[in-house]
Design a protein around this motif. Structure first.
Motif, mmCIF file in Angstrom:
data_model
loop_
_atom_site.group_PDB
_atom_site.id
_atom_site.type_symbol
_atom_site.label_atom_id
_atom_site.label_comp_id
_atom_site.label_asym_id
_atom_site.label_seq_id
_atom_site.Cartn_x
_atom_site.Cartn_y
_atom_site.Cartn_z
ATOM 1 N N LEU A 17 0.838 -1.201 0.000
ATOM 2 C CA LEU A 17 0.000 0.000 0.000
ATOM 3 C C LEU A 17 0.872 1.249 0.000
ATOM 4 N N ASN A 18 1.889 1.271 0.834
ATOM 5 C CA ASN A 18 2.783 2.419 0.891
ATOM 6 C C ASN A 18 3.522 2.613 -0.427
ATOM 7 N N LEU A 19 3.956 1.507 -1.050
ATOM 8 C CA LEU A 19 4.657 1.605 -2.325
ATOM 9 C C LEU A 19 3.745 2.175 -3.405
ATOM 10 N N LEU A 20 2.491 1.757 -3.419
ATOM 11 C CA LEU A 20 1.525 2.293 -4.379
ATOM 12 C C LEU A 20 1.350 3.798 -4.193
ATOM 13 N N LEU A 21 1.161 4.235 -2.959
ATOM 14 C CA LEU A 21 0.948 5.664 -2.697
ATOM 15 C C LEU A 21 2.218 6.471 -2.946
ATOM 16 N N LEU A 22 3.370 5.927 -2.567
ATOM 17 C CA LEU A 22 4.635 6.627 -2.791
ATOM 18 C C LEU A 22 4.909 6.785 -4.284
ATOM 19 N N ALA A 23 4.736 5.712 -5.052
ATOM 20 C CA ALA A 23 4.965 5.784 -6.496
ATOM 21 C C ALA A 23 3.995 6.770 -7.150
#
Length: 427
Positions: A175-181
């Motif tokens: 989830l964090n990777l999706l939002l960060l990207a």
């Protein structure tokens, strides 16, 4: 035709067919394939899992992936966060749910409530969906800096990275990777207003808000310098110089840049506020202004002293002399890598993010086996690795080595095995 030639011909034909598929089908198919390989590694490791704190030996796949921090996220999903920090008889704060940010388990609670699914399965499903979404966004981000094939290889490097199996676990990393990207993509496209809600959500998923706010502050200073340099170049009577030889600054470019600067400044403020949001929420609920930091340091076993844990770990691994030098060598090697041509091709924003995130890790992280997992937000460097060479042999070798290291990560860190002094290395 000899057998080897026949295999090459079939592979070339299959590659030509796949190349005609839409980009999202190519990215999605490769990502799902990577996760299936990781699932096979998990299942093989589960067959060798012995007695452990959670379930009987040789668990099934779903039981095996719902251990470690996944249990904490499940606890938050079911029971929320404590109003009072738990303490021992001496008043020392004990491990508790405030170390785990709320967005991921709250999404699980919503989905579980709507579908009636088991909480553990709900969190796993959300993690897998977010991982797929992250791969698609990462490809779009990489396409801003590289052609299709290189961007695709960079995405494959992320999908097969040694700690990438965490993207299919009930952890908040996917989830964090999706939002960060997504936030980085919007920043590169200079859609700063659209990035604001994404950054707030990112700050509620995992502790990446502080380095992101630092990146935005440095980017704002850089854009201000560019703006005033361009304004001087368009001033009446300005003599031609290195900045404007070969043509004038386009009409209207400076006012448009000024409007973008206001949006960028707004995003910088929102990022800074978002970085403080979770500690403030913990303070508001518990009444303890240090509720979050006290909880985080429980796992360290000591208070937070910036930079010191890296030197302590260096001395532990390399001795009293080389151990003190090790962090400086590490920083020098990272700085050198950031100056290499393939990494310079990432552009200002992505290089700033990598530098700020690594600086954040050096300042606040206690290096241990979980550090490998925390390197995942440095994913833009995967594109730099893909830009080193266009050789299929090189790129294929990188993927193969990553897959082999996945076995090491899962068998060494995810599977539980007691240490002589008790406990185990955390993944």
């Amino acid at each position: 035709m000899d057998p080897a030639g026949r295999v090459r011909s079939v592979a070339a034909t299959a590659g030509a067919v796949v190349a005609r598929w839409p980009w999202w089908v190519q990215v999605g198919g490769l990502y799902v394939g990577a996760r299936l390989v990781s699932a096979c590694i998990f299942m093989a490791a589960a067959l060798h899992q012995g007695v452990n704190p959670w379930f009987p030996a040789k668990p099934d796949y779903w039981s095996f992936v719902n251990i470690w921090d996944a249990r904490w996220y499940g606890e938050v999903l079911r029971n929320g966060y404590p109003d009072v920090l738990p303490t021992d008889g001496a008043g020392n704060v004990q491990e508790n749910a405030w170390a785990f940010y709320a967005l991921f388990p709250m999404l699980g609670r919503v989905v579980a409530g709507l579908t009636g699914m088991h909480p553990a399965f709900t969190l796993t499903l959300i993690a897998m969906a977010c991982g797929l979404g992250a791969a698609l966004v990462i490809y779009r981000l990489f396409r801003l800096r590289a052609p299709h094939r290189t961007a695709l290889w960079g995405t494959v490097f992320v999908a097969t990275f040694p700690v990438s199996p965490v993207l299919q676990l009930p952890y908040a990393e996917s989830l964090n990777l999706l939002l960060l990207a997504t936030a980085l993509l919007l920043v590169l496209e200079r859609r700063y207003l659209w990035a604001m809600p994404v950054v707030v959500l990112m700050c509620l998923s995992r502790p990446t808000g502080v380095p992101f706010a630092a990146m935005m502050g440095l980017l704002l200073l850089y854009r201000l310098w560019q703006y005033f340099s361009a304004a001087r170049a368009t001033a009446p009577g300005t003599a031609p110089g290195p900045a404007n030889v070969g043509g004038a600054v386009p009409s209207g470019a400076v006012p448009q840049a000024g409007a973008q600067l206001w949006s960028l400044a707004g995003l910088t403020v929102v990022s800074g506020a978002g970085a403080l949001l979770w500690p403030v929420i913990a303070w508001a609920v518990t009444g303890d202004i240090q509720a979050y930091t006290k909880t985080e340091t429980v796992w360290r076993g000591h208070d937070l002293v910036p930079f010191k844990p890296w030197f302590d770990t260096g001395v532990l691994l390399f001795g009293p002399v080389l151990g003190i030098l090790a962090p400086f060598v590490f920083v020098a090697l990272f700085a050198w890598s950031m100056m290499c041509r393939p990494v310079r091709a990432l552009g200002t924003e992505l290089r700033l993010w990598c530098a700020c995130y690594m600086g954040y890790l050096l300042m606040f992280l206690h290096p241990q086996t979980s550090t490998f997992r925390m390197l995942l937000p440095l994913f833009p460097l995967a594109l730099g690795a893909a830009l080193i060479s266009r050789s299929r042999a090189y790129r294929g070798t990188v993927v193969l080595m990553f897959l082999l290291l996945q076995i090491v990560w899962i068998v060494w860190l995810w599977a539980w095995a007691p240490l002589p002094g008790g406990g185990d290395y955390p993944p």
